[in-house]
Design a protein around this motif. Structure first.
Motif, PDB file in Angstrom:
ATOM      1  N   THR A 190      52.735  20.754  74.638  1.00 21.80           N
ATOM      2  CA  THR A 190      53.992  21.436  74.949  1.00 21.80           C
ATOM      3  C   THR A 190      54.112  21.653  76.449  1.00 21.80           C
ATOM      4  O   THR A 190      55.204  21.611  77.013  1.00 21.80           O
ATOM      5  CB  THR A 190      54.095  22.801  74.238  1.00 21.80           C
ATOM      6  N   ARG A 191      52.983  21.918  77.109  1.00 21.19           N
ATOM      7  CA  ARG A 191      52.988  22.001  78.580  1.00 21.19           C
ATOM      8  C   ARG A 191      51.745  21.288  79.108  1.00 21.19           C
ATOM      9  O   ARG A 191      50.674  21.369  78.507  1.00 21.19           O
ATOM     10  CB  ARG A 191      53.045  23.458  79.068  1.00 21.19           C
ATOM     11  N   ASP A 192      51.908  20.601  80.235  1.00 24.10           N
ATOM     12  CA  ASP A 192      50.782  19.887  80.826  1.00 24.10           C
ATOM     13  C   ASP A 192      50.443  20.406  82.214  1.00 24.10           C
ATOM     14  O   ASP A 192      49.696  19.780  82.960  1.00 24.10           O
ATOM     15  CB  ASP A 192      51.058  18.385  80.882  1.00 24.10           C
ATOM     16  N   GLY A 193      51.010  21.564  82.566  1.00 19.57           N
ATOM     17  CA  GLY A 193      50.727  22.183  83.849  1.00 19.57           C
ATOM     18  C   GLY A 193      50.890  23.685  83.761  1.00 19.57           C
ATOM     19  O   GLY A 193      51.127  24.244  82.682  1.00 19.57           O
ATOM     20  N   ASP A 194      50.802  24.348  84.902  1.00 17.46           N
ATOM     21  CA  ASP A 194      50.844  25.807  84.944  1.00 17.46           C
ATOM     22  C   ASP A 194      52.279  26.297  85.123  1.00 17.46           C
ATOM     23  O   ASP A 194      52.712  26.632  86.221  1.00 17.46           O
ATOM     24  CB  ASP A 194      49.950  26.318  86.089  1.00 17.46           C
ATOM     25  N   TYR A 195      53.025  26.299  84.024  1.00 15.72           N
ATOM     26  CA  TYR A 195      54.400  26.799  84.062  1.00 15.72           C
ATOM     27  C   TYR A 195      54.725  27.503  82.749  1.00 15.72           C
ATOM     28  O   TYR A 195      54.057  27.308  81.733  1.00 15.72           O
ATOM     29  CB  TYR A 195      55.401  25.670  84.337  1.00 15.72           C
ATOM     30  N   PHE A 196      55.766  28.315  82.790  1.00 14.45           N
ATOM     31  CA  PHE A 196      56.129  29.166  81.656  1.00 14.45           C
ATOM     32  C   PHE A 196      57.084  28.443  80.710  1.00 14.45           C
ATOM     33  O   PHE A 196      58.029  27.792  81.158  1.00 14.45           O
ATOM     34  CB  PHE A 196      56.786  30.451  82.170  1.00 14.45           C
TER      35      PHE A 196
END
Length: 258
Positions: A50-56
């Motif tokens: 769902t996410r592949d980095g540091d984000y909300f």
């Protein structure tokens, strides 16, 4: 089988903060990436994050990404637990409660659901409408009809059995509560608390790359056992089971003929 792995928290939502300052959001992403890598190497699976980095990402959006963008069969949300007591430890697996937003299998499950459901507040998302009885009733009705929650409990049990080989279990049964991130009809969904990051020993392990790999492998092993025991229709595993059954029938007929 399409599996979407959700790394809990991210961006301004750091999640729990460990005994020596490590952030849950980094631990969850590391384990989630390793789990997806394992899944992609195995026959019969497709896997996405769902996410592949540091984000909300808001909780509702996480499950919509899984269901609408990737057409997920299975959704696994990865987390690391927290407690006021630094002695609390152990992994847990959660599924959605059949009985609604405010009914859980234990006070522990309710407390975890309440904490995880507050993630949207940190990111500035108004989730007050998510808990309305009419919407929740419709979602839960759909899920009960499709058997998704029952399968979530079954899959969670397989994951728990594997987890017991590498770590202490905080709860030896699949707990249930009203997790916002799991409220999506048609997906087999679980939330895995990989350990207490607020426990110094577990924080040390959860931030170790080798242990993260072991944790990812263990979760995969549970999922793999589940899809072999309860094959999802029109997938490689359902086809494989049908081929095995045909082979057994053919052998039985041959023995009768002999």
């Amino acid at each position: 089988v399409v599996v979407v792995v959700d790394a809990g928290h991210g961006g301004e939502d750091s999640g729990a903060i460990g005994a020596t300052g490590h952030y849950e959001k980094h631990v969850t992403l590391a384990i989630a990436k390793k789990l997806v890598d394992i899944l992609r190497k195995q026959e019969g699976f497709k896997a996405y994050l769902t996410r592949d980095g540091d984000y909300f990402i808001p909780l509702q959006e996480r499950r919509k990404i899984a269901r609408n963008r990737y057409k997920a069969d299975i959704f696994i949300s990865i987390h690391a637990d927290a407690a006021l007591s630094p002695l609390a430890k152990g992994a847990s697996v959660f599924a959605l409660s059949r009985k609604g937003a405010n009914v859980a299998t234990s006070r522990f499950a309710q407390a975890i659901a309440d904490r995880e459901n507050k993630s949207d507040l940190i990111g500035g998302v108004d989730n007050s409408s998510f808990g309305k009885d009419s919407q929740l009733t419709n979602i839960l009705a759909d899920m009960v009809v499709e058997g998704a929650m029952t399968h979530g409990i079954n899959m969670g049990a397989e994951i728990l059995q594997e987890l017991e080989d590498i770590t202490k279990l905080h709860s030896k049964r699949v707990e249930q509560a009203g997790f916002a991130v799991l409220k999506e009809a048609g997906m087999i969904s679980v939330l895995v608390e990989t350990g207490f990051i607020t426990n110094a020993d577990e924080e040390k392990r959860l931030t170790d790359s080798n242990y993260q790999q072991q944790m990812a492998q263990t979760i995969f092993d549970g999922v793999h056992r589940f899809v072999n025991k309860y094959p999802i229709s029109q997938t490689y595993f359902a086809w494989n089971k049908e081929q095995r059954n045909r082979k057994v029938k053919k052998q039985a007929l041959a023995e009768v003929g002999a």
